[in-house]
Design a protein around this motif. Structure first.
Motif, PDB file in Angstrom:
ATOM      1  N   TYR A  65       0.825  -1.200   0.000  1.00 26.48           N
ATOM      2  CA  TYR A  65       0.000   0.000   0.000  1.00 26.48           C
ATOM      3  C   TYR A  65       0.863   1.256   0.000  1.00 26.48           C
ATOM      4  O   TYR A  65       0.633   2.195  -0.771  1.00 26.48           O
ATOM      5  CB  TYR A  65      -0.926   0.001   1.220  1.00 26.48           C
ATOM      6  N   LEU A  66       1.901   1.268   0.837  1.00 19.92           N
ATOM      7  CA  LEU A  66       2.770   2.444   0.946  1.00 19.92           C
ATOM      8  C   LEU A  66       3.458   2.746  -0.379  1.00 19.92           C
ATOM      9  O   LEU A  66       3.566   3.908  -0.783  1.00 19.92           O
ATOM     10  CB  LEU A  66       3.811   2.206   2.048  1.00 19.92           C
ATOM     11  N   ILE A  67       3.886   1.686  -1.085  1.00 14.49           N
ATOM     12  CA  ILE A  67       4.586   1.904  -2.353  1.00 14.49           C
ATOM     13  C   ILE A  67       3.650   2.540  -3.384  1.00 14.49           C
ATOM     14  O   ILE A  67       4.014   3.498  -4.073  1.00 14.49           O
ATOM     15  CB  ILE A  67       5.186   0.578  -2.858  1.00 14.49           C
ATOM     16  N   PHE A  68       2.414   2.048  -3.450  1.00 16.41           N
ATOM     17  CA  PHE A  68       1.482   2.650  -4.404  1.00 16.41           C
ATOM     18  C   PHE A  68       1.043   4.048  -3.953  1.00 16.41           C
ATOM     19  O   PHE A  68       0.714   4.897  -4.771  1.00 16.41           O
ATOM     20  CB  PHE A  68       0.296   1.721  -4.649  1.00 16.41           C
ATOM     21  N   ASP A  69       1.087   4.261  -2.657  1.00 19.41           N
ATOM     22  CA  ASP A  69       0.823   5.577  -2.085  1.00 19.41           C
ATOM     23  C   ASP A  69       1.842   6.596  -2.597  1.00 19.41           C
ATOM     24  O   ASP A  69       1.491   7.692  -3.042  1.00 19.41           O
ATOM     25  CB  ASP A  69       0.932   5.440  -0.565  1.00 19.41           C
ATOM     26  N   VAL A  70       3.121   6.199  -2.571  1.00 17.50           N
ATOM     27  CA  VAL A  70       4.181   7.081  -3.056  1.00 17.50           C
ATOM     28  C   VAL A  70       4.035   7.295  -4.558  1.00 17.50           C
ATOM     29  O   VAL A  70       4.257   8.388  -5.071  1.00 17.50           O
ATOM     30  CB  VAL A  70       5.568   6.501  -2.701  1.00 17.50           C
ATOM     31  N   GLU A  71       3.615   6.236  -5.257  1.00 12.33           N
ATOM     32  CA  GLU A  71       3.408   6.354  -6.700  1.00 12.33           C
ATOM     33  C   GLU A  71       2.361   7.424  -7.010  1.00 12.33           C
ATOM     34  O   GLU A  71       2.535   8.247  -7.904  1.00 12.33           O
ATOM     35  CB  GLU A  71       2.948   4.996  -7.244  1.00 12.33           C
ATOM     36  N   VAL A  72       1.291   7.437  -6.223  1.00 13.67           N
ATOM     37  CA  VAL A  72       0.201   8.406  -6.433  1.00 13.67           C
ATOM     38  C   VAL A  72       0.727   9.833  -6.316  1.00 13.67           C
ATOM     39  O   VAL A  72       0.344  10.712  -7.093  1.00 13.67           O
ATOM     40  CB  VAL A  72      -0.940   8.148  -5.424  1.00 13.67           C
ATOM     41  N   VAL A  73       1.644  10.050  -5.358  1.00  6.43           N
ATOM     42  CA  VAL A  73       2.218  11.387  -5.174  1.00  6.43           C
ATOM     43  C   VAL A  73       2.862  11.886  -6.458  1.00  6.43           C
ATOM     44  O   VAL A  73       2.737  13.048  -6.823  1.00  6.43           O
ATOM     45  CB  VAL A  73       3.243  11.351  -4.022  1.00  6.43           C
ATOM     46  N   PHE A  74       3.526  10.979  -7.192  1.00  5.82           N
ATOM     47  CA  PHE A  74       4.163  11.402  -8.438  1.00  5.82           C
ATOM     48  C   PHE A  74       3.148  11.576  -9.556  1.00  5.82           C
ATOM     49  O   PHE A  74       3.408  12.283 -10.521  1.00  5.82           O
ATOM     50  CB  PHE A  74       5.236  10.396  -8.846  1.00  5.82           C
ATOM     51  N   LEU A  75       2.014  10.904  -9.447  1.00 10.73           N
ATOM     52  CA  LEU A  75       1.026  11.021 -10.512  1.00 10.73           C
ATOM     53  C   LEU A  75       0.164  12.269 -10.364  1.00 10.73           C
ATOM     54  O   LEU A  75      -0.464  12.689 -11.328  1.00 10.73           O
ATOM     55  CB  LEU A  75       0.144   9.765 -10.541  1.00 10.73           C
ATOM     56  N   VAL A  76       0.133  12.874  -9.170  1.00 13.27           N
ATOM     57  CA  VAL A  76      -0.696  14.074  -8.989  1.00 13.27           C
ATOM     58  C   VAL A  76      -0.218  15.230  -9.874  1.00 13.27           C
ATOM     59  O   VAL A  76      -1.002  15.762 -10.661  1.00 13.27           O
ATOM     60  CB  VAL A  76      -0.766  14.486  -7.502  1.00 13.27           C
ATOM     61  N   PRO A  77       1.082  15.622  -9.817  1.00  9.20           N
ATOM     62  CA  PRO A  77       1.505  16.703 -10.719  1.00  9.20           C
ATOM     63  C   PRO A  77       1.381  16.319 -12.183  1.00  9.20           C
ATOM     64  O   PRO A  77       1.105  17.171 -13.036  1.00  9.20           O
ATOM     65  CB  PRO A  77       2.969  16.945 -10.343  1.00  9.20           C
ATOM     66  N   TRP A  78       1.529  15.037 -12.472  1.00 10.06           N
ATOM     67  CA  TRP A  78       1.344  14.588 -13.853  1.00 10.06           C
ATOM     68  C   TRP A  78      -0.090  14.835 -14.305  1.00 10.06           C
ATOM     69  O   TRP A  78      -0.329  15.335 -15.399  1.00 10.06           O
ATOM     70  CB  TRP A  78       1.688  13.100 -13.968  1.00 10.06           C
ATOM     71  N   ALA A  79      -1.032  14.486 -13.443  1.00  8.57           N
ATOM     72  CA  ALA A  79      -2.443  14.644 -13.803  1.00  8.57           C
ATOM     73  C   ALA A  79      -2.787  16.108 -14.036  1.00  8.57           C
ATOM     74  O   ALA A  79      -3.608  16.433 -14.892  1.00  8.57           O
ATOM     75  CB  ALA A  79      -3.325  14.063 -12.700  1.00  8.57           C
ATOM     76  N   VAL A  80      -2.118  17.014 -13.278  1.00  9.27           N
ATOM     77  CA  VAL A  80      -2.421  18.435 -13.422  1.00  9.27           C
ATOM     78  C   VAL A  80      -2.008  18.952 -14.805  1.00  9.27           C
ATOM     79  O   VAL A  80      -2.726  19.728 -15.425  1.00  9.27           O
ATOM     80  CB  VAL A  80      -1.736  19.235 -12.293  1.00  9.27           C
ATOM     81  N   VAL A  81      -0.834  18.517 -15.291  1.00  8.15           N
ATOM     82  CA  VAL A  81      -0.328  19.075 -16.544  1.00  8.15           C
ATOM     83  C   VAL A  81      -0.544  18.158 -17.745  1.00  8.15           C
ATOM     84  O   VAL A  81      -0.172  18.492 -18.862  1.00  8.15           O
ATOM     85  CB  VAL A  81       1.180  19.411 -16.444  1.00  8.15           C
ATOM     86  N   MET A  82      -1.160  17.024 -17.518  1.00  7.30           N
ATOM     87  CA  MET A  82      -1.348  16.035 -18.588  1.00  7.30           C
ATOM     88  C   MET A  82      -2.002  16.628 -19.831  1.00  7.30           C
ATOM     89  O   MET A  82      -1.540  16.462 -20.954  1.00  7.30           O
ATOM     90  CB  MET A  82      -2.189  14.893 -18.012  1.00  7.30           C
ATOM     91  N   LYS A  83      -3.078  17.407 -19.641  1.00  8.58           N
ATOM     92  CA  LYS A  83      -3.830  17.941 -20.770  1.00  8.58           C
ATOM     93  C   LYS A  83      -2.971  18.910 -21.580  1.00  8.58           C
ATOM     94  O   LYS A  83      -3.004  18.936 -22.804  1.00  8.58           O
ATOM     95  CB  LYS A  83      -5.072  18.665 -20.250  1.00  8.58           C
TER      96      LYS A  83
END
Lengths: 116, 168
Positions: A65-83
């Protein structure tokens, strides 16, 4: 953003809870017995301490769970600028996710996700 | 003004709960006190408009690390028991070391000449995202991908270690 708004929100929040609980304390009828203080456990009388030693199997789930938790942190800024960034960002995140997907497949293959 | 009041509220929360966390004689309670310390730290990041850092603090520390500590505590024996009070000698030594550590930290902080930064440090989540995914000169796309390999490695390592323990 105004920190003053935050302070106001905080004070109003505290005020609401204090008012609500004190009105309830003033007007509500009160009765007490030992059964009322028991934790509710499907009608069965609880025995022993709630803080008992858990099975080690839980720990592996916590780590995954913790590892995927850290993964999510990196995907948040990605999701913001993805478009805005388009295909490049999509491919980069795809590589990121595929590498982590291998980890999930490994966990699955090693039966780390299986409860035993 | 508002920021200052919020800072003092959060600082009080941090100090009180840190103190409770180290003085509590029940390990599960100490963990919960630690959770409040981490939450209040996230509040400090919000005050200085460092929203992304605050988000990380909430997701990774208050969410992930505390969950991990709770599980680790739940795996130990005799969680419900009170831990014995340390001996006077231990208390005195620990107190002296803490005071020395606090003294060094405070003297360094007071001696340092803090300057207000004028450059954009990328507080904005969008700025962070653009820098993270940019493959040009200022981009960090390689570290971004390397992080996934690091996470993969830690996951495999965790499974290998934990699985071996299961079989015994």
């Amino acid at each position: 953003m105004g920190s003053s708004a935050l302070v106001l929100f905080f004070i109003v929040g505290v005020f609401f809870i204090v008012i609500a609980t004190s009105i309830a304390a003033l007007f509500a009828p009160r009765s007490s017995n030992p059964q009322k203080l028991d934790p509710w456990e499907c009608g069965i009388k609880p025995s022993g301490n709630a803080w008992i030693q858990f099975k080690i199997g839980y720990y592996l789930f916590a780590i995954i769970y913790l590892i995927f938790d850290v993964e999510v942190v990196f995907l948040v800024p990605w999701a913001v600028v993805m478009k805005k960034m388009g295909t490049v960002a999509f491919v980069e995140a795809l590589i990121f996710l595929v590498i982590l997907g291998i980890g999930l497949l490994y966990a699955w293959n090693k039966k780390a996700l299986k409860w035993e | 003004m508002g920021a200052q009041i919020m800072f003092y509220i959060l600082a009080t929360v941090i100090v009180v709960f840190s103190f409770l966390a180290v003085t509590s004689r029940k390990v599960m309670r100490a963990t919960v006190y630690l959770l409040f310390v981490l939450l209040a730290t996230a509040g400090l990041y919000f005050i200085i408009d460092y929203n992304f850092m605050a988000g990380i603090q909430l997701i990774v520390y208050a969410g992930g690390i505390v969950a991990l500590i709770v599980f680790a505590v739940m795996l130990t024996e005799k969680i419900g028991d009170k831990i014995e009070s340390p001996s006077n000698m231990q208390m005195i030594l620990a107190g002296l070391i803490s005071i020395a550590g606090a003294g060094v930290t405070i003297s360094v902080l007071l001696g340092h000449d803090f300057k207000q930064s004028t450059q954009n440090i990328g507080q904005n989540v969008a700025t962070i995202g653009e820098n993270l995914l940019n493959y040009g000169k200022d981009g960090y796309v390689l570290p971004f991908e390397v992080v996934s390999i690091l996470l993969l490695a830690s996951m495999i390592a965790a499974i290998v270690v934990a699985k071996r323990k299961f079989e015994n």
